[in-house]
Design a protein around this motif. Structure first.
Motif, PDB file in Angstrom:
ATOM      1  N   GLU A 138       0.819  -1.217   0.000  1.00 55.90           N
ATOM      2  CA  GLU A 138       0.000   0.000   0.000  1.00 55.90           C
ATOM      3  C   GLU A 138       0.852   1.267   0.000  1.00 55.90           C
ATOM      4  O   GLU A 138       1.792   1.400   0.782  1.00 55.90           O
ATOM      5  N   ASP A 171      -4.306   3.158  -2.216  1.00 54.62           N
ATOM      6  CA  ASP A 171      -5.097   4.033  -1.337  1.00 54.62           C
ATOM      7  C   ASP A 171      -5.329   5.346  -2.085  1.00 54.62           C
ATOM      8  O   ASP A 171      -4.415   6.179  -2.213  1.00 54.62           O
ATOM      9  N   ASN A 174      -4.904   8.509  -0.039  1.00 55.45           N
ATOM     10  CA  ASN A 174      -3.495   8.860   0.177  1.00 55.45           C
ATOM     11  C   ASN A 174      -2.905   9.562  -1.046  1.00 55.45           C
ATOM     12  O   ASN A 174      -2.124  10.511  -0.917  1.00 55.45           O
ATOM     13  N   HIS A 202      -8.276   1.442  -1.148  1.00 53.87           N
ATOM     14  CA  HIS A 202      -8.700   2.050   0.111  1.00 53.87           C
ATOM     15  C   HIS A 202      -9.292   3.421  -0.169  1.00 53.87           C
ATOM     16  O   HIS A 202      -8.739   4.185  -0.969  1.00 53.87           O
ATOM     17  N   HIS A 217      -8.446   9.789   8.466  1.00 52.55           N
ATOM     18  CA  HIS A 217      -9.393   8.649   8.496  1.00 52.55           C
ATOM     19  C   HIS A 217     -10.486   8.940   9.522  1.00 52.55           C
ATOM     20  O   HIS A 217     -10.916   8.041  10.240  1.00 52.55           O
ATOM     21  N   GLU A 245     -12.032   3.027   4.996  1.00 53.53           N
ATOM     22  CA  GLU A 245     -11.272   3.069   6.259  1.00 53.53           C
ATOM     23  C   GLU A 245     -11.766   4.254   7.092  1.00 53.53           C
ATOM     24  O   GLU A 245     -11.764   5.393   6.612  1.00 53.53           O
TER      25      GLU A 245
END
Ligand SMILES: [Fe+2]
Length: 271
Positions: A138, A171, A174, A202, A217, A245
């Motif tokens: 990730e 992600d 991110n 994610h 998150h 998440e």
């Protein structure tokens, strides 16, 4: 790999919901370290969930970018959990979380250089040999850049994938957070990744401080992250197991269920 649909990360405040009912989520991701060498309540909740949902193990302590060697006791315990959960793949982060046996309780980015590619790839190859289960790497969010990187992050990931054949846990939040904080184009970043290897996505909420986005998150998925998710699915042209998440200020399960439904609707409208 068969898609699992849209799931959520299991958090303690929702244990009661899974012990007493069947929340409308397709699958669950568990933090591996919370369920390694467990007993009592942790074992009960995991057993209950395994009766009804697929489970993926997601860890934070492989510390792939650390100069410390892999911990064989940790790997043994992780393998037992993967076997118990029948996790079809498992994941950890492109970072280090410990060095010289000191644990930082944070995901720290590695220097993107050929030495790091070799170090991380050697560890991933060893892990894949031992676990006999596909591994997904990730991308993390980070706030400080180094002037000493030898390559971009997509190039770094490309080289690791080439040396290991590992999968990617992309992600999207991110990428979005980093693209704002480090001033690059999020979609161009995603286009530069080895997209055939993306096995999981994610999605999460972040906090907008104005000058910086903080990967908390702790909120609903931001609309711009939903848009980037849509663009990513259009690029992939296939369904990918997706996870919401939510780790801080965790809301009631029905809010998570509505976020899951939103992701399912987006996937359904594109594919
Ligand atoms: Fe993530």
């Amino acid at each position: 790999m068969k898609t699992l649909g849209v799931g959520i990360g299991l958090r303690r405040s929702h244990h009661k919901d899974f012990l007493n009912g069947l929340p409308q989520v397709d699958w669950l991701e568990v933090i591996s370290e919370n369920f390694m060498s467990m007993g009592g309540h942790q074992e009960n909740i995991l057993n209950k969930i395994l009766e009804n949902y697929p489970v993926i193990c997601h860890g934070v302590e492989l510390s792939l970018g650390s100069l410390d060697p892999l911990n064989p006791y940790y790997l043994k315990s992780l393998k037992s959990l993967i076997e118990k959960t029948k996790s079809p793949w498992f994941s950890d982060h492109l970072c280090f979380t410990s060095n010289n046996k000191v644990h930082f309780h944070d995901l720290i980015p590695t220097l993107r250089c050929s030495e790091s590619v070799d170090l991380i790839s050697t560890k991933i190859n060893h892990i894949q040999d031992k676990m006999k289960t596909p591994f997904a790497l990730e991308n993390i969010s980070y706030y400080v850049e180094s002037a000493h990187h030898e390559m971009s992050e997509p190039e770094f990931i490309q080289q690791i994938v080439k040396k290991t054949g590992c999968y990617l846990l992309l992600d999207v939040n991110n990428v979005f957070v980093n693209s704002f904080n480090h001033q690059y184009n999020a979609l161009e970043y995603i286009k530069s990744l080895p997209l055939d290897q993306v096995i999981q996505i994610h999605l999460a909420g972040h906090f907008d401080r104005g000058d910086v986005l903080i990967d908390t998150h702790g909120d609903f998925v931001n609309q711009q992250v939903w848009d980037l998710f849509s663009e990513t699915i259009k690029l992939l042209k296939r369904p990918v197991s997706t996870l919401i998440e939510w780790d801080n200020d965790v809301p009631e399960i029905n809010i998570l269920e509505s976020e899951v439904l939103k992701a399912k609707n987006i996937l359904g409208s594109i594919l």
